[in-house]
Write a protein that holds these residues in place. Structure first.
Motif, mmCIF file in Angstrom:
data_model
loop_
_atom_site.group_PDB
_atom_site.id
_atom_site.type_symbol
_atom_site.label_atom_id
_atom_site.label_comp_id
_atom_site.label_asym_id
_atom_site.label_seq_id
_atom_site.Cartn_x
_atom_site.Cartn_y
_atom_site.Cartn_z
ATOM 1 N N PHE A 154 25.346 -14.073 -3.246
ATOM 2 C CA PHE A 154 25.500 -13.017 -4.731
ATOM 3 C C PHE A 154 24.757 -13.572 -5.618
ATOM 4 C CE2 PHE A 154 28.697 -9.894 -2.850
ATOM 5 C CZ PHE A 154 28.264 -9.261 -2.320
ATOM 6 N N GLU A 155 25.623 -14.871 -6.578
ATOM 7 C CA GLU A 155 25.198 -15.486 -6.733
ATOM 8 C C GLU A 155 22.983 -16.400 -6.586
ATOM 9 O OE1 GLU A 155 27.606 -18.792 -7.291
ATOM 10 O OE2 GLU A 155 29.130 -17.565 -7.933
ATOM 11 N N ALA A 156 22.685 -16.260 -5.379
ATOM 12 C CA ALA A 156 21.167 -16.567 -5.123
ATOM 13 C C ALA A 156 20.020 -16.230 -5.992
ATOM 14 C CB ALA A 156 21.501 -16.748 -3.609
ATOM 15 N N ASN A 157 19.320 -16.065 -6.480
ATOM 16 C CA ASN A 157 18.626 -15.696 -7.444
ATOM 17 C C ASN A 157 17.546 -15.042 -6.353
ATOM 18 O OD1 ASN A 157 19.097 -15.915 -9.964
ATOM 19 N ND2 ASN A 157 17.649 -17.594 -10.310
ATOM 20 N N ASN A 158 16.792 -15.613 -5.161
ATOM 21 C CA ASN A 158 16.391 -15.580 -4.069
ATOM 22 C C ASN A 158 16.324 -16.306 -3.094
ATOM 23 O OD1 ASN A 158 14.006 -14.341 -1.849
ATOM 24 N ND2 ASN A 158 12.366 -16.071 -2.873
ATOM 25 N N ALA A 159 18.353 -15.327 -1.699
ATOM 26 C CA ALA A 159 18.220 -15.856 -1.209
ATOM 27 C C ALA A 159 17.320 -16.620 0.363
ATOM 28 C CB ALA A 159 18.744 -15.603 -0.534
ATOM 29 N N GLY A 160 17.230 -18.002 0.709
ATOM 30 C CA GLY A 160 16.827 -18.218 1.938
ATOM 31 C C GLY A 160 16.851 -17.707 2.712
ATOM 32 N N ALA A 161 16.354 -17.711 4.760
ATOM 33 C CA ALA A 161 16.451 -17.390 6.037
ATOM 34 C C ALA A 161 17.970 -18.024 6.260
ATOM 35 C CB ALA A 161 15.184 -17.499 6.439
ATOM 36 N N GLY A 162 18.123 -19.366 5.674
ATOM 37 C CA GLY A 162 19.038 -20.429 6.125
ATOM 38 C C GLY A 162 20.581 -19.395 5.475
ATOM 39 N N LEU A 163 21.043 -18.547 4.664
ATOM 40 C CA LEU A 163 21.639 -18.237 3.633
ATOM 41 C C LEU A 163 21.914 -16.605 4.405
ATOM 42 C CD1 LEU A 163 22.068 -18.437 -0.450
ATOM 43 C CD2 LEU A 163 23.419 -19.842 1.481
ATOM 44 N N ILE A 164 20.337 -15.960 4.677
ATOM 45 C CA ILE A 164 21.080 -15.006 5.332
ATOM 46 C C ILE A 164 21.812 -15.069 6.514
ATOM 47 C CG2 ILE A 164 19.660 -12.240 5.987
ATOM 48 C CD1 ILE A 164 18.370 -13.255 3.694
ATOM 49 N N LEU A 165 20.437 -16.463 6.978
ATOM 50 C CA LEU A 165 21.445 -15.302 9.006
ATOM 51 C C LEU A 165 22.763 -16.364 8.750
ATOM 52 C CD1 LEU A 165 20.458 -15.372 11.986
ATOM 53 C CD2 LEU A 165 19.575 -17.796 11.805
ATOM 54 N N GLY A 166 23.117 -17.247 8.438
ATOM 55 C CA GLY A 166 24.415 -18.184 7.877
ATOM 56 C C GLY A 166 25.616 -16.760 7.711
ATOM 57 N N LEU A 167 24.826 -16.402 6.230
ATOM 58 C CA LEU A 167 26.718 -14.922 6.439
ATOM 59 C C LEU A 167 26.662 -13.927 7.936
ATOM 60 C CD1 LEU A 167 28.011 -14.189 4.715
ATOM 61 C CD2 LEU A 167 25.825 -12.054 3.818
ATOM 62 N N ILE A 168 25.393 -13.694 8.950
ATOM 63 C CA ILE A 168 25.396 -12.788 9.444
ATOM 64 C C ILE A 168 26.031 -13.669 11.075
ATOM 65 C CG2 ILE A 168 23.915 -11.715 11.123
ATOM 66 C CD1 ILE A 168 21.886 -11.184 8.645
ATOM 67 N N ALA A 169 25.812 -14.773 10.591
ATOM 68 C CA ALA A 169 26.799 -15.614 11.941
ATOM 69 C C ALA A 169 28.112 -15.982 11.642
ATOM 70 C CB ALA A 169 26.412 -16.674 12.044
ATOM 71 N N SER A 170 28.095 -16.035 9.650
ATOM 72 C CA SER A 170 30.234 -15.753 9.752
ATOM 73 C C SER A 170 30.342 -14.954 9.789
ATOM 74 C CB SER A 170 29.904 -16.766 8.033
ATOM 75 O OG SER A 170 29.504 -15.692 7.027
ATOM 76 N N LEU A 171 29.894 -13.713 9.309
ATOM 77 C CA LEU A 171 30.623 -12.328 9.711
ATOM 78 C C LEU A 171 30.797 -11.795 11.160
ATOM 79 C CD1 LEU A 171 28.699 -10.021 6.719
ATOM 80 C CD2 LEU A 171 30.783 -11.689 6.226
ATOM 81 N N LEU A 172 29.950 -12.671 11.806
ATOM 82 C CA LEU A 172 30.569 -12.341 13.245
ATOM 83 C C LEU A 172 31.615 -13.253 13.629
ATOM 84 C CD1 LEU A 172 26.734 -12.186 14.970
ATOM 85 C CD2 LEU A 172 29.226 -10.477 14.725
ATOM 86 N N LEU A 173 32.185 -14.617 12.898
ATOM 87 C CA LEU A 173 33.031 -15.463 13.144
ATOM 88 C C LEU A 173 33.813 -15.036 13.103
ATOM 89 C CD1 LEU A 173 31.038 -19.021 12.563
ATOM 90 C CD2 LEU A 173 32.007 -18.646 15.165
ATOM 91 N N ALA A 174 33.886 -14.476 11.847
ATOM 92 C CA ALA A 174 35.288 -14.008 11.004
ATOM 93 C C ALA A 174 35.873 -12.976 11.986
ATOM 94 C CB ALA A 174 35.334 -13.780 9.480
ATOM 95 N N GLY A 175 35.142 -12.116 12.379
ATOM 96 C CA GLY A 175 34.836 -11.058 13.041
ATOM 97 C C GLY A 175 35.771 -11.278 14.773
ATOM 98 N N ALA A 176 35.161 -11.808 14.781
ATOM 99 C CA ALA A 176 35.612 -12.533 16.535
ATOM 100 C C ALA A 176 37.036 -12.855 16.053
ATOM 101 C CB ALA A 176 34.533 -12.751 17.188
ATOM 102 N N ALA A 177 37.033 -13.484 15.171
ATOM 103 C CA ALA A 177 38.461 -15.007 15.331
ATOM 104 C C ALA A 177 39.887 -13.742 14.863
ATOM 105 C CB ALA A 177 38.183 -16.183 14.417
ATOM 106 N N VAL A 178 39.522 -12.928 13.807
ATOM 107 C CA VAL A 178 40.265 -11.650 14.094
ATOM 108 C C VAL A 178 40.698 -10.849 14.865
ATOM 109 C CG1 VAL A 178 41.106 -10.313 12.150
ATOM 110 C CG2 VAL A 178 40.538 -12.136 11.260
ATOM 111 N N ALA A 179 39.616 -10.344 15.353
ATOM 112 C CA ALA A 179 39.481 -8.914 16.089
ATOM 113 C C ALA A 179 40.064 -9.523 17.133
ATOM 114 C CB ALA A 179 38.615 -7.618 15.925
#
Length: 285
Positions: A104-129
């Motif tokens: 949200f705060e990045a002016n131009n998010a790089g591939a590391g942030l985008i791919l990291g966000l997707i992976a972290s959402l999968l992590l959180a979803g799998a850990a909780v569900a």
């Protein structure tokens, strides 16, 4: 850790953690300027921005590791009264939230942030569900199926002896029960030698072991058949020696391959042949 204790949810966690680790080495910012300028601009990765690398990427990977380890020997360990799986799930949620704020705060998010966000959402979803969704609770590796024993060393599909359907090592489709009623017309359930017209003298029925050595000629017209013994009986070598080479156990079917007078030449499950001197009360299959 036993791999059979892992679930499908654990597999999702491990896969997402690997993606998150790879994303941590990618650039966290992009470049919208001319190519000449962007080529000179070196985009830092998350580890060069330490609070991002340790506070988001490492936190997510550590959380996934704690959740997976909670399935193994460390499942009884607790941290501040919380189970390892609960602590790991909290780590993955914190990592996902941290990366979301960076996006949200990045002016131009790089591939590391985008791919990291997707992976972290999968992590959180799998850990909780994982503990709540049956599909994620299914074991990753199913229980091994019991190996079907190959009867008496034969390979599948090989035919058995004449008159023995279903392969070598078991009496085909008859499946007789030991001691149960049999069909006399098929010769089942009859003790070996019961078809004799006249009884033999007592001395001939119970000869001395030395007289039972396989010295006689094979019986003419003999066809192999299956049989079981009522009690454990020794199997002697074909050369006439009185040293037992095996023991026939009740409840197991053996193949009679030859008849020599009052004795039978039988074959065991491991392929050994020998002489069964005491044929009293055997059941034919």
């Amino acid at each position: 850790m036993n791999i059979r204790s892992l679930t499908r949810g654990d597999a999702v966690l491990i896969g997402a953690a690997v993606v998150l680790f790879i994303a941590s080495f990618l650039g966290v910012a992009g470049c919208d300027g001319p190519d000449a300028i962007c080529d000179q601009y070196e985009t830092p990765n998350s580890w060069e921005v330490s609070y991002l690398g340790w506070g988001a990427f490492f936190l997510g990977i550590a959380g996934a590791a704690l959740v997976v380890l909670s399935r193994g020997p460390l499942q009884q360990r607790k941290v501040a009264g919380l189970e390892l799986g609960q602590v790991g799930a909290a780590f993955t949620i914190a990592a996902a939230w941290n990366l979301l704020m960076w996006i949200f705060e990045a002016n131009n998010a790089g591939a590391g942030l985008i791919l990291g966000l997707i992976a972290s959402l999968l992590l959180a979803g799998a850990a909780v569900a994982g503990p709540m969704v049956p599909a994620l609770q299914a074991p990753l590796v199913g229980a091994p199926k019991p190996q079907t024993p190959q009867p008496y060393g034969m390979q599948p599909g090989q035919p058995g002896p004449q008159g023995v359907p279903g392969g070598y090592g078991y009496p085909g489709a008859q499946h007789p029960q030991y001691g149960g009623p049999q069909d006399p017309s098929q010769g089942a359930g009859q003790p070996f030698g019961a078809q004799a017209a006249a009884p033999q003298p007592q001395a001939a029925q119970q000869p001395e072991p030395q007289a039972q050595a396989p010295q006689g000629q094979p019986a003419a017209g003999f066809e192999p058949f299956w049989f079981a013994v009522p009690v454990a009986r020794p199997l002697y070598a074909e050369d006439g020696s009185q040293a037992p080479i095996a023991e026939l156990a009740p409840g197991t079917w053996y193949l009679a391959v030859e008849q020599r007078g009052a004795t039978l030449v039988a074959q065991t499950q491991d392929g050994r042949r020998g002489v069964l001197q005491d044929t009293t009360g055997i059941q034919r299959g």
